[in-house]
Design a protein around this motif. Sequence first.
Motif, PDB file in Angstrom:
ATOM      1  N   VAL A  26      49.656  36.773  45.220  1.00 45.29           N
ATOM      2  CA  VAL A  26      48.881  36.233  45.572  1.00 45.29           C
ATOM      3  C   VAL A  26      48.728  34.972  44.725  1.00 45.29           C
ATOM      4  O   VAL A  26      49.598  35.084  43.337  1.00 45.29           O
ATOM      5  CB  VAL A  26      47.994  37.361  45.511  1.00 45.29           C
ATOM      6  CG1 VAL A  26      47.513  38.016  46.770  1.00 45.29           C
ATOM      7  CG2 VAL A  26      47.166  38.063  44.242  1.00 45.29           C
ATOM      8  N   GLU A  27      47.949  34.045  44.163  1.00 44.59           N
ATOM      9  CA  GLU A  27      47.654  32.932  43.354  1.00 44.59           C
ATOM     10  C   GLU A  27      46.369  33.915  43.243  1.00 44.59           C
ATOM     11  O   GLU A  27      45.516  33.581  43.279  1.00 44.59           O
ATOM     12  CB  GLU A  27      47.783  31.880  44.418  1.00 44.59           C
ATOM     13  CG  GLU A  27      48.631  31.462  44.484  1.00 44.59           C
ATOM     14  CD  GLU A  27      48.505  30.136  45.848  1.00 44.59           C
ATOM     15  OE1 GLU A  27      49.789  29.144  45.586  1.00 44.59           O
ATOM     16  OE2 GLU A  27      47.499  29.276  45.549  1.00 44.59           O
ATOM     17  N   ALA A  28      46.915  33.453  41.294  1.00 42.62           N
ATOM     18  CA  ALA A  28      45.802  32.920  40.471  1.00 42.62           C
ATOM     19  C   ALA A  28      45.426  32.548  39.760  1.00 42.62           C
ATOM     20  O   ALA A  28      45.965  31.970  38.974  1.00 42.62           O
ATOM     21  CB  ALA A  28      46.171  34.709  39.962  1.00 42.62           C
ATOM     22  N   TYR A  29      44.124  31.645  39.375  1.00 47.45           N
ATOM     23  CA  TYR A  29      43.509  30.906  38.455  1.00 47.45           C
ATOM     24  C   TYR A  29      44.241  31.238  36.857  1.00 47.45           C
ATOM     25  O   TYR A  29      43.492  31.792  37.244  1.00 47.45           O
ATOM     26  CB  TYR A  29      42.014  30.672  38.952  1.00 47.45           C
ATOM     27  CG  TYR A  29      42.005  29.375  39.486  1.00 47.45           C
ATOM     28  CD1 TYR A  29      42.674  28.325  39.999  1.00 47.45           C
ATOM     29  CD2 TYR A  29      40.972  29.934  41.174  1.00 47.45           C
ATOM     30  CE1 TYR A  29      42.224  27.559  41.177  1.00 47.45           C
ATOM     31  CE2 TYR A  29      41.536  29.380  42.738  1.00 47.45           C
ATOM     32  CZ  TYR A  29      42.062  28.206  42.133  1.00 47.45           C
ATOM     33  OH  TYR A  29      41.743  27.262  43.287  1.00 47.45           O
ATOM     34  N   ALA A  41      49.362  40.814  33.187  1.00 51.87           N
ATOM     35  CA  ALA A  41      48.190  40.156  33.531  1.00 51.87           C
ATOM     36  C   ALA A  41      47.523  41.069  34.224  1.00 51.87           C
ATOM     37  O   ALA A  41      47.074  41.061  35.632  1.00 51.87           O
ATOM     38  CB  ALA A  41      47.876  38.329  34.440  1.00 51.87           C
ATOM     39  N   LEU A  42      46.125  41.025  34.161  1.00 49.73           N
ATOM     40  CA  LEU A  42      45.073  41.006  34.518  1.00 49.73           C
ATOM     41  C   LEU A  42      44.252  39.960  35.864  1.00 49.73           C
ATOM     42  O   LEU A  42      44.177  39.271  34.957  1.00 49.73           O
ATOM     43  CB  LEU A  42      44.354  42.174  33.959  1.00 49.73           C
ATOM     44  CG  LEU A  42      44.048  43.788  33.394  1.00 49.73           C
ATOM     45  CD1 LEU A  42      42.996  43.846  32.601  1.00 49.73           C
ATOM     46  CD2 LEU A  42      44.365  44.589  34.588  1.00 49.73           C
ATOM     47  N   VAL A  43      44.004  40.443  36.482  1.00 47.61           N
ATOM     48  CA  VAL A  43      43.340  39.073  38.050  1.00 47.61           C
ATOM     49  C   VAL A  43      41.747  39.900  38.550  1.00 47.61           C
ATOM     50  O   VAL A  43      41.919  41.280  38.696  1.00 47.61           O
ATOM     51  CB  VAL A  43      44.215  39.339  39.521  1.00 47.61           C
ATOM     52  CG1 VAL A  43      43.856  38.492  39.553  1.00 47.61           C
ATOM     53  CG2 VAL A  43      46.092  38.696  38.519  1.00 47.61           C
ATOM     54  N   HIS A  44      41.303  39.686  38.169  1.00 49.64           N
ATOM     55  CA  HIS A  44      39.855  39.508  38.533  1.00 49.64           C
ATOM     56  C   HIS A  44      39.436  38.763  39.076  1.00 49.64           C
ATOM     57  O   HIS A  44      39.577  37.111  38.990  1.00 49.64           O
ATOM     58  CB  HIS A  44      39.129  40.607  37.565  1.00 49.64           C
ATOM     59  CG  HIS A  44      37.321  40.731  38.206  1.00 49.64           C
ATOM     60  ND1 HIS A  44      37.514  41.784  39.053  1.00 49.64           N
ATOM     61  CD2 HIS A  44      36.301  39.809  37.659  1.00 49.64           C
ATOM     62  CE1 HIS A  44      36.480  41.607  39.376  1.00 49.64           C
ATOM     63  NE2 HIS A  44      35.591  40.246  38.485  1.00 49.64           N
ATOM     64  N   ALA A  45      38.584  38.789  40.044  1.00 50.61           N
ATOM     65  CA  ALA A  45      38.104  37.713  41.018  1.00 50.61           C
ATOM     66  C   ALA A  45      39.048  36.483  41.728  1.00 50.61           C
ATOM     67  O   ALA A  45      38.261  35.679  41.534  1.00 50.61           O
ATOM     68  CB  ALA A  45      36.720  37.358  40.728  1.00 50.61           C
ATOM     69  N   GLY A  46      40.805  36.333  41.495  1.00 52.12           N
ATOM     70  CA  GLY A  46      41.315  35.164  41.860  1.00 52.12           C
ATOM     71  C   GLY A  46      41.890  34.875  40.327  1.00 52.12           C
ATOM     72  O   GLY A  46      42.003  33.639  40.376  1.00 52.12           O
ATOM     73  N   CYS A  47      41.068  35.346  39.139  1.00 56.09           N
ATOM     74  CA  CYS A  47      41.694  35.002  37.841  1.00 56.09           C
ATOM     75  C   CYS A  47      42.036  35.506  37.086  1.00 56.09           C
ATOM     76  O   CYS A  47      41.767  36.683  37.097  1.00 56.09           O
ATOM     77  CB  CYS A  47      40.066  33.889  37.543  1.00 56.09           C
ATOM     78  SG  CYS A  47      39.294  32.562  37.887  1.00 56.09           S
ATOM     79  N   VAL A  48      43.340  35.089  36.209  1.00 57.74           N
ATOM     80  CA  VAL A  48      43.718  35.926  35.261  1.00 57.74           C
ATOM     81  C   VAL A  48      42.770  35.726  34.375  1.00 57.74           C
ATOM     82  O   VAL A  48      42.193  35.291  33.587  1.00 57.74           O
ATOM     83  CB  VAL A  48      44.853  35.586  35.092  1.00 57.74           C
ATOM     84  CG1 VAL A  48      45.800  35.653  33.830  1.00 57.74           C
ATOM     85  CG2 VAL A  48      46.425  34.823  36.187  1.00 57.74           C
ATOM     86  N   ILE A  49      42.398  37.577  33.946  1.00 57.32           N
ATOM     87  CA  ILE A  49      41.447  37.533  32.576  1.00 57.32           C
ATOM     88  C   ILE A  49      41.920  37.835  31.482  1.00 57.32           C
ATOM     89  O   ILE A  49      41.485  37.602  30.966  1.00 57.32           O
ATOM     90  CB  ILE A  49      40.733  37.882  32.846  1.00 57.32           C
ATOM     91  CG1 ILE A  49      40.962  39.901  34.058  1.00 57.32           C
ATOM     92  CG2 ILE A  49      39.792  37.338  34.026  1.00 57.32           C
ATOM     93  CD1 ILE A  49      40.200  40.660  33.802  1.00 57.32           C
TER      94      ILE A  49
END
Length: 69
Positions: A26-29, A41-49
Amino acid sequence: MCVAIPGKVVEIRDNKAIIDFSGNQVEAYIGLVNVKVGDYALVHAGCVIQTMKQTEAEEIAELMGGLAE
């Protein structure tokens, strides 16, 4: 409750990363965190956090797998 899940960064395009989650990509900002290919990386709501060590990512994935069963 929302859960952030770890994945491996396999590609970076502009301000997005392609993250692999056990074969699903998937893509993540990435505007919030500086990441590079190979990072976990941890991804939440489409963003790397957050980035993390591989061992930490594997532990979380194992725990999440146990919850699904």
